[in-house]
Design an enzyme around this catalytic site. Structure first.
Site, PDB file in Angstrom:
ATOM      1  N   HIS A 285       0.876  -1.192   0.000  1.00 49.91           N
ATOM      2  CA  HIS A 285       0.000   0.000   0.000  1.00 49.91           C
ATOM      3  C   HIS A 285       0.907   1.234   0.000  1.00 49.91           C
ATOM      4  O   HIS A 285       1.504   1.566   1.022  1.00 49.91           O
ATOM      5  CB  HIS A 285      -0.899   0.021   1.237  1.00 49.91           C
ATOM      6  CG  HIS A 285      -1.821   1.203   1.292  1.00 49.91           C
ATOM      7  ND1 HIS A 285      -3.167   1.087   1.532  1.00 49.91           N
ATOM      8  CD2 HIS A 285      -1.598   2.528   1.145  1.00 49.91           C
ATOM      9  CE1 HIS A 285      -3.726   2.274   1.527  1.00 49.91           C
ATOM     10  NE2 HIS A 285      -2.775   3.184   1.293  1.00 49.91           N
TER      11      HIS A 285
ATOM     12  N   HIS B 233       1.615   5.400  -1.636  1.00 47.47           N
ATOM     13  CA  HIS B 233       1.260   6.596  -2.413  1.00 47.47           C
ATOM     14  C   HIS B 233       2.530   7.148  -3.046  1.00 47.47           C
ATOM     15  O   HIS B 233       3.425   7.598  -2.330  1.00 47.47           O
ATOM     16  CB  HIS B 233       0.629   7.653  -1.505  1.00 47.47           C
ATOM     17  CG  HIS B 233      -0.650   7.195  -0.885  1.00 47.47           C
ATOM     18  ND1 HIS B 233      -1.884   7.404  -1.470  1.00 47.47           N
ATOM     19  CD2 HIS B 233      -0.899   6.494   0.252  1.00 47.47           C
ATOM     20  CE1 HIS B 233      -2.834   6.868  -0.717  1.00 47.47           C
ATOM     21  NE2 HIS B 233      -2.251   6.301   0.330  1.00 47.47           N
TER      22      HIS B 233
ATOM     23  N   LYS C 136      -9.266  -0.335  -5.832  1.00 45.51           N
ATOM     24  CA  LYS C 136      -9.278   0.331  -4.526  1.00 45.51           C
ATOM     25  C   LYS C 136     -10.646   0.947  -4.242  1.00 45.51           C
ATOM     26  O   LYS C 136     -11.161   1.726  -5.041  1.00 45.51           O
ATOM     27  CB  LYS C 136      -8.198   1.416  -4.488  1.00 45.51           C
ATOM     28  CG  LYS C 136      -8.162   2.229  -3.196  1.00 45.51           C
ATOM     29  CD  LYS C 136      -7.769   1.371  -2.006  1.00 45.51           C
ATOM     30  CE  LYS C 136      -7.933   2.112  -0.687  1.00 45.51           C
ATOM     31  NZ  LYS C 136      -6.711   2.627  -0.145  1.00 45.51           N
TER      32      LYS C 136
ATOM     33  N   HIS D 141     -10.372   0.846   1.947  1.00 44.27           N
ATOM     34  CA  HIS D 141     -10.170   1.821   3.033  1.00 44.27           C
ATOM     35  C   HIS D 141     -11.391   1.677   3.933  1.00 44.27           C
ATOM     36  O   HIS D 141     -12.473   2.180   3.612  1.00 44.27           O
ATOM     37  CB  HIS D 141     -10.045   3.238   2.464  1.00 44.27           C
ATOM     38  CG  HIS D 141      -9.777   4.260   3.526  1.00 44.27           C
ATOM     39  ND1 HIS D 141      -8.600   4.971   3.602  1.00 44.27           N
ATOM     40  CD2 HIS D 141     -10.529   4.676   4.576  1.00 44.27           C
ATOM     41  CE1 HIS D 141      -8.642   5.783   4.652  1.00 44.27           C
ATOM     42  NE2 HIS D 141      -9.804   5.622   5.257  1.00 44.27           N
TER      43      HIS D 141
ATOM     44  N   HIS E 225      -4.476  -0.842   5.861  1.00 53.30           N
ATOM     45  CA  HIS E 225      -4.011  -0.075   7.031  1.00 53.30           C
ATOM     46  C   HIS E 225      -4.950  -0.203   8.224  1.00 53.30           C
ATOM     47  O   HIS E 225      -5.529   0.798   8.689  1.00 53.30           O
ATOM     48  CB  HIS E 225      -3.760   1.404   6.699  1.00 53.30           C
ATOM     49  CG  HIS E 225      -4.801   2.072   5.837  1.00 53.30           C
ATOM     50  ND1 HIS E 225      -6.139   2.017   6.101  1.00 53.30           N
ATOM     51  CD2 HIS E 225      -4.675   2.818   4.713  1.00 53.30           C
ATOM     52  CE1 HIS E 225      -6.787   2.697   5.188  1.00 53.30           C
ATOM     53  NE2 HIS E 225      -5.923   3.196   4.328  1.00 53.30           N
TER      54      HIS E 225
ATOM     55  N   ASP F 141       1.521   2.617   3.532  1.00 57.56           N
ATOM     56  CA  ASP F 141       0.692   3.818   3.386  1.00 57.56           C
ATOM     57  C   ASP F 141       1.564   5.069   3.457  1.00 57.56           C
ATOM     58  O   ASP F 141       1.104   6.130   3.892  1.00 57.56           O
ATOM     59  CB  ASP F 141      -0.427   3.873   4.437  1.00 57.56           C
ATOM     60  CG  ASP F 141      -1.555   4.817   4.033  1.00 57.56           C
ATOM     61  OD1 ASP F 141      -1.585   5.251   2.869  1.00 57.56           O
ATOM     62  OD2 ASP F 141      -2.400   5.125   4.897  1.00 57.56           O
TER      63      ASP F 141
ATOM     64  N   HIS G  70       3.229  14.482   1.814  1.00 58.94           N
ATOM     65  CA  HIS G  70       2.659  15.818   1.611  1.00 58.94           C
ATOM     66  C   HIS G  70       3.790  16.787   1.934  1.00 58.94           C
ATOM     67  O   HIS G  70       4.626  16.494   2.804  1.00 58.94           O
ATOM     68  CB  HIS G  70       1.489  16.087   2.566  1.00 58.94           C
ATOM     69  CG  HIS G  70       0.291  15.222   2.325  1.00 58.94           C
ATOM     70  ND1 HIS G  70      -0.674  15.511   1.392  1.00 58.94           N
ATOM     71  CD2 HIS G  70      -0.099  14.061   2.909  1.00 58.94           C
ATOM     72  CE1 HIS G  70      -1.614  14.567   1.405  1.00 58.94           C
ATOM     73  NE2 HIS G  70      -1.286  13.678   2.321  1.00 58.94           N
TER      74      HIS G  70
ATOM     75  N   ALA H 142      -3.619  14.564   5.822  1.00 56.52           N
ATOM     76  CA  ALA H 142      -3.370  13.284   6.485  1.00 56.52           C
ATOM     77  C   ALA H 142      -2.300  12.518   5.725  1.00 56.52           C
ATOM     78  O   ALA H 142      -2.361  12.398   4.505  1.00 56.52           O
ATOM     79  CB  ALA H 142      -4.653  12.462   6.519  1.00 56.52           C
TER      80      ALA H 142
HETATM   81  O1  DOR Z   1      -3.128   9.288   5.846  1.00 58.04           O
HETATM   82  C1  DOR Z   1      -3.516   9.040   4.724  1.00 58.04           C
HETATM   83  N1  DOR Z   1      -3.002   9.654   3.638  1.00 58.04           N
HETATM   84  N2  DOR Z   1      -4.497   8.146   4.571  1.00 58.04           N
HETATM   85  C2  DOR Z   1      -5.065   7.905   3.395  1.00 58.04           C
HETATM   86  O2  DOR Z   1      -5.970   7.111   3.332  1.00 58.04           O
HETATM   87  C3  DOR Z   1      -4.665   8.687   2.196  1.00 58.04           C
HETATM   88  C4  DOR Z   1      -3.304   9.201   2.324  1.00 58.04           C
HETATM   89  C5  DOR Z   1      -2.955  10.258   1.292  1.00 58.04           C
HETATM   90  O3  DOR Z   1      -3.233  10.032   0.108  1.00 58.04           O
HETATM   91  O4  DOR Z   1      -2.374  11.275   1.649  1.00 58.04           O
HETATM   92 ZN    ZN Z   2      -3.246   5.142   1.697  1.00 58.84          ZN
END
Ligand code: DOR
Ligand code: ZN
Length: 347
Positions: A14, A16, A100, A137, A175, A248, A252, A264
């Protein structure tokens, strides 16, 4: 006490990776140690069609450092309008490994997600028929439900009814953050697995809120009470084939995190394997690290484990990790557990 462990190269079930300058900046943090990763489709706009996934896959391959064999395992973002035949064709072409499911509004870029599971039952039925995995999710989104209860409520209201309706569907509960999630997955047959993040093994909700708010510990699902972290640790370190690593890792930029309305996501790609070695060492479970990070995930996705290995070493002195990764979009803070780490992957 062991000072070195060699394991099959791990995968991240998982992840990003984002796009553009962010993708270029952070991709090497994952490709350095991981063989493969399930790539989350929550871009803006999301990865909805087979052609979106093919184009995104090409951009990821182009972002790999020279010589990297890292393999992105692509997913499609399920919407109320997803066509079962498009999904089946993308799977038959070998383009996607999973679909997803974001409940609409549950998290970052989930506005196009599923508004009612009834709307996607034809897709889920087709997936069960062809053996395609659903990544979920698992948080209820009704505004009145307390954020700390959302995972447990989702199990009762959506996940369990889905399991009963389509017992053949291969599911990954993504997660998981609660004892409820651990217990539910354990109660299910082996076609229901769960990913656990590195950070949920290391922090509880106090880390986010006590002594000042810590935006870099804020993610979704949000970290829960200590009893839940302990249940996650027990599941991850047990070697049970239903539990495996999905970091996960969700970058950012610092301004987006350190804001009046912060995003998040915890960014753990850089030091995840060292942090996991610390966790498994602390719990006397180093022999099970390979199962969690390298063997259980491929089995759940009906893939073979990677054929090469990595070595993780423990030193007397703490290892220094970068505070931030600089990207073309801005700096991204690396997850810091708040205590020394003595492990490092031998590159
Ligand atoms: O903390 C998170 N960030 N949880 C998620 O489900 C998405 C992810 C994000 O894409 O930033
Ligand atoms: Zn995620």
């Amino acid at each position: 006490m062991s000072n070195s462990i060699t394991i099959t190269r791990p995968d991240d079930w998982h992840l990003h990776l984002r796009d553009g300058a962010m993708l270029a900046g952070i991709a090497p943090e994952t490709t350095r140690h991981f063989g493969r990763a399930i790539i989350m489709p929550n871009l803006v706009p999301p990865v909805v069609t087979a052609s979106d996934a093919a184009a995104y896959r090409d951009r990821i391959l182009a972002a790999r450092p020279a010589g990297s064999n890292f393999e992105p395992l692509m997913t499609l973002y399920l919407t109320d309008k997803t066509d079962p035949n498009d999904v089946a064709a993308a799977y038959a072409d070998g383009l996607i490994r999973a679909v997803k499911y974001y409940p609409a509004g549950a998290t970052t870029n989930s506005d196009s997600g599923v508004t009612d599971i009834k709307n996607v039952m034809p897709v889920l039925e087709k997936m069960a028929e062809i053996g395609l995995t659903l990544c979920i999710h698992g948080e209820a989104t009704e505004p009145h439900i307390d954020i700390f209860d959302r995972e447990a409520v989702f199990i009762d209201t959506t996940l369990d009814p889905l399991r009963r309706a389509l017992p053949e569907l291969n599911i990954t509960s993504e997660h998981i953050t609660t004892k409820d999630g651990v217990d539910y997955v354990k109660s299910q047959p082996k076609n229901h697995g769960a990913t656990i993040t590195t950070h949920h093994l290391m922090i509880n909700r106090n880390h986010i809120l006590v002594g000042g708010i810590k935006p870099h510990y804020y993610c979704l699902p949000v970290a829960k009470r200590e009893e839940h972290r302990i249940a996650l640790r027990a599941a991850a370190t047990s070697g049970d084939p239903r539990f495996f690593l999905g970091t996960d890792s969700a970058p950012h930029t610092d301004p987006a995190k350190e804001s009046g309305c912060g995003c998040a996501g915890c960014f753990t790609a850089t030091n995840t394997m060292a942090l996991l070695a610390h966790v498994f060492d602390e719990d006397g479970a180093l022999p099970n690290l390979e199962k969690f990070a390298s063997l259980n995930g491929p089995a759940h996705y009906d893939l073979k484990p990677n054929t090469d290995q990595i070595t993780i070493e423990k030193s007397d002195l703490p290892v220094t990790y970068p505070d931030k990764i600089e990207t073309g979009d801005g700096p991204v803070t690396v997850f810091n557990p708040g205590h020394d780490i003595h492990w490092r992957v031998v590159d």
